[in-house]
Design an enzyme around this catalytic site. Structure first.
Site, PDB file in Angstrom:
ATOM      1  N   CYS A  82       0.829  -1.207   0.000  1.00 59.00           N
ATOM      2  CA  CYS A  82       0.000   0.000   0.000  1.00 59.00           C
ATOM      3  C   CYS A  82       0.870   1.266   0.000  1.00 59.00           C
ATOM      4  O   CYS A  82       1.480   1.585  -1.016  1.00 59.00           O
ATOM      5  CB  CYS A  82      -0.972  -0.034   1.183  1.00 59.00           C
ATOM      6  SG  CYS A  82      -2.387   1.052   0.940  1.00 59.00           S
ATOM      7  N   HIS A 170      -3.781  -4.971   1.018  1.00 55.77           N
ATOM      8  CA  HIS A 170      -3.218  -5.470   2.279  1.00 55.77           C
ATOM      9  C   HIS A 170      -3.318  -7.001   2.344  1.00 55.77           C
ATOM     10  O   HIS A 170      -4.394  -7.544   2.606  1.00 55.77           O
ATOM     11  CB  HIS A 170      -3.959  -4.848   3.465  1.00 55.77           C
ATOM     12  CG  HIS A 170      -3.648  -3.400   3.662  1.00 55.77           C
ATOM     13  ND1 HIS A 170      -2.572  -2.968   4.406  1.00 55.77           N
ATOM     14  CD2 HIS A 170      -4.251  -2.290   3.190  1.00 55.77           C
ATOM     15  CE1 HIS A 170      -2.534  -1.650   4.389  1.00 55.77           C
ATOM     16  NE2 HIS A 170      -3.538  -1.207   3.655  1.00 55.77           N
ATOM     17  N   GLU A 172      -2.129  -8.876   4.602  1.00 60.03           N
ATOM     18  CA  GLU A 172      -2.092  -9.337   5.989  1.00 60.03           C
ATOM     19  C   GLU A 172      -3.465  -9.449   6.633  1.00 60.03           C
ATOM     20  O   GLU A 172      -3.625 -10.115   7.658  1.00 60.03           O
ATOM     21  CB  GLU A 172      -1.195  -8.404   6.827  1.00 60.03           C
ATOM     22  CG  GLU A 172      -1.715  -6.991   7.047  1.00 60.03           C
ATOM     23  CD  GLU A 172      -1.356  -6.012   5.938  1.00 60.03           C
ATOM     24  OE1 GLU A 172      -1.352  -4.794   6.207  1.00 60.03           O
ATOM     25  OE2 GLU A 172      -1.097  -6.451   4.792  1.00 60.03           O
ATOM     26  N   ASP A 228       1.941 -14.540  30.658  1.00 56.43           N
ATOM     27  CA  ASP A 228       3.260 -14.009  30.291  1.00 56.43           C
ATOM     28  C   ASP A 228       4.301 -14.223  31.386  1.00 56.43           C
ATOM     29  O   ASP A 228       5.384 -14.756  31.131  1.00 56.43           O
ATOM     30  CB  ASP A 228       3.157 -12.517  29.950  1.00 56.43           C
ATOM     31  CG  ASP A 228       2.168 -12.242  28.833  1.00 56.43           C
ATOM     32  OD1 ASP A 228       1.916 -13.168  28.037  1.00 56.43           O
ATOM     33  OD2 ASP A 228       1.647 -11.125  28.764  1.00 56.43           O
ATOM     34  N   SER A 229       3.983 -13.803  32.612  1.00 57.07           N
ATOM     35  CA  SER A 229       4.972 -13.946  33.689  1.00 57.07           C
ATOM     36  C   SER A 229       5.215 -15.418  34.017  1.00 57.07           C
ATOM     37  O   SER A 229       6.336 -15.814  34.343  1.00 57.07           O
ATOM     38  CB  SER A 229       4.539 -13.182  34.944  1.00 57.07           C
ATOM     39  OG  SER A 229       3.394 -13.755  35.551  1.00 57.07           O
TER      40      SER A 229
END
Length: 512
Positions: A82, A170, A172, A228-229
């Site tokens: 784009c 696009h 994606e 995550d942790s």
């Protein structure tokens, strides 16, 4: 360095999606702001290919982002998406003009060169997604047209004798139905990437890097009970074992019985973890505070105090580990510089400065879904891996208004009924995030022969991929009815339940 694709970000809302699609091909990639293209160290990394993102700018804007494409190229395959394609055309002698109508939405490709290596294997009339106000009206010298749409003549082009391509759509986004195939053609066939970046390869290389970096030093990590942790802790534990000291603080704002059950899970996973009951300190600091940002700040401050006090009981600590993930990193180095503070208390700021420790963030190259895949490969407890995201400040931002232990108890009970029902009706894994919100209003009700004047709870459940956008969940009416009945009958102090049917945007997932 593993085989990598460089994605230069010109400010598009879709840039993270490009990275996700490349990662889904088991190829490592990194996003950097376009300004980093001048960085010699970054350019010298030996990228296998470079993708130029879209942008909200026009190439004709006074402050339009730009890079020296000749410096960047040097034989490296290049794909302009784009705005990236329009910048190519503009910089290399083509013409870009404002479209008469904004080209936005679905379109269908007319592929003019069937054997073209970028569009190879795409179906005739393949659906693509347009989102631009400018259009290329003349291709630069050396460029060949390879695809058009009904309204965009120069939808895709390539430069003869070079691995350089531009597309004005696009690939994606979900609505470009064969976008992944196009990106596969570029990343694998054209750039020659091997597709060997997997959870197992990530674990192997990261463990070695952690061992080399940390050596025999001690590391402290604050656990939250979240994905995550927890994954960061297990990864570090694999690398340095008992030199990792985990601290799990009960701030009194977790879900019902969560502190005890999660602490038990951590110990079962072999983590060196200490649980700290600090409920009263948090409740005291939050007393009388109604403003959401002040609540977040108070929670962050007390957490730092408690964590710092506990960490100092461990002798000779050199490192502070955090569960920072890639979207946090991208946000902090966005095209427009560090992002505005949308909310504080995101990976508790202030700790490194106060504790004078070096930082280690083993997950800072991964998206959320990749963290889960790595956790699964590491054997992390399924109850933790599959957990819905939960805000750092916990129930404090799901209680609108001031915080009291009694309000926390009410919300914990209502929330537990909501979550338990989602699980018992096999809906929990279909929902990205769910929770109850205690509203600062009272509602008239009738229970038996008595009138009541009690609190209202709102239920929130959304579907999402990464939390950037979210849609409200269309939960079955009978399930919502049962949840409402259970809460009103079993939680004394609540006599009305409502369901939030707003999407993000414009609403956020949390209410505060």
């Amino acid at each position: 360095m593993e085989e990598s694709i460089l994605i230069l970000d010109f400010g598009s809302q879709y840039t993270q999606l490009i990275a996700r699609r490349v990662r889904e091909l088991n190829v490592y990639c990194e996003i950097h702001p376009y300004t980093a293209a001048k960085n010699e160290e970054l350019r010298a990394k030996g990228w296998k290919g470079i993708i130029l993102s879209g942008s909200p700018f026009s190439v004709h804007d006074k402050d339009a982002p730009n890079v020296n494409l000749d410096e960047l190229k040097h034989g490296t395959p290049l794909l302009g998406v784009c705005y990236g394609a329009q910048m190519m055309a503009n910089n290399w002698g083509g013409n870009v003009a404002r479209s008469n109508t904004r080209e936005y939405g679905r379109a269908h490709l007319n592929i003019l060169e069937g054997n073209n290596d970028l569009l190879k294997g795409l179906s005739p009339k393949s659906q693509v997604w347009m989102s631009h106000g400018d259009t290329i009206t003349k291709l630069p010298k050396g460029a060949t047209l390879i695809a058009s749409t009904e309204t965009v003549k120069d939808a895709a082009f390539k430069f003869e004798g070079q691995k350089v391509y531009g597309i004005q759509f696009h690939p994606e986004v979900f609505h470009t139905t064969e976008g992944s195939k196009l990106l596969y053609n570029f990343v694998v066939n054209i750039c020659g990437c091997q597709q060997n970046w997997t959870p197992d390869s990530f674990i192997e290389s990261t463990v070695k890097q952690l061992q080399d970096k940390i050596g025999n030093d001690k590391v402290v990590l604050g656990l939250s009970g979240g994905v995550d942790s927890s994954v960061a802790a297990v990864l570090l534990n694999k690398a340095i074992g008992k030199n990792l000291y985990c601290i799990f603080v009960d701030n009194g704002l977790l879900r019902k019985n969560e502190f005890e059950t999660v602490l038990h899970s951590y110990r079962d996973m072999g983590l060196n973890v200490k649980g700290v009951d600090a409920k009263e300190q948090f409740y005291s600091a939050l007393s009388g505070i109604e403003d959401p940002e002040k609540k977040r700040k108070a929670i962050g401050r007390v957490f730092i105090e408690v964590f710092d006090q506990e960490a100092h009981k461990v002798q000779d600590v050199k490192w502070l580990a955090q569960g920072t993930i890639y979207p946090d990193v991208i946000e902090s180095v966005s095209v427009k510089g560090p992002s505005m503070t949308i909310k504080s208390h995101h990976n508790v700021g202030g700790l490194p400065e106060k504790m004078k420790l070096k930082i280690v963030e083993p997950l800072n190259t991964l998206f959320k879904d990749e963290v889960r895949k790595v956790g699964k490969a590491l054997g992390v407890d399924e109850n933790i891996i599959g957990r819905h995201p939960f805000p750092g400040p916990g129930l404090a931002i799901r209680i609108l208004g001031d915080i009291t232990p009694e309000k926390v108890r009410l919300l914990q009970d209502a929330d537990a009924i909501f979550i338990d029902n989602l699980k018992s009706h096999n809906l929990y894994n279909e929902v990205w995030q769910a929770g109850a919100i205690l509203l600062p209003v009272h509602s008239v009700g009738v229970m038996g022969d008595e009138r009541t004047y009690e609190k209202v709870v709102a239920l929130r459940a959304v579907t999402s991929t990464d939390g950037m956008t979210a849609d409200w969940c269309h939960l079955p009416y009978e399930v919502l009815g049962k949840i409402s009945n259970d809460i009103i009958n079993k939680v004394k102090g609540i006599n009305r339940v409502v369901y939030d049917i707003s999407s993000k945007p414009p609403a956020t997932i949390e209410w505060e």
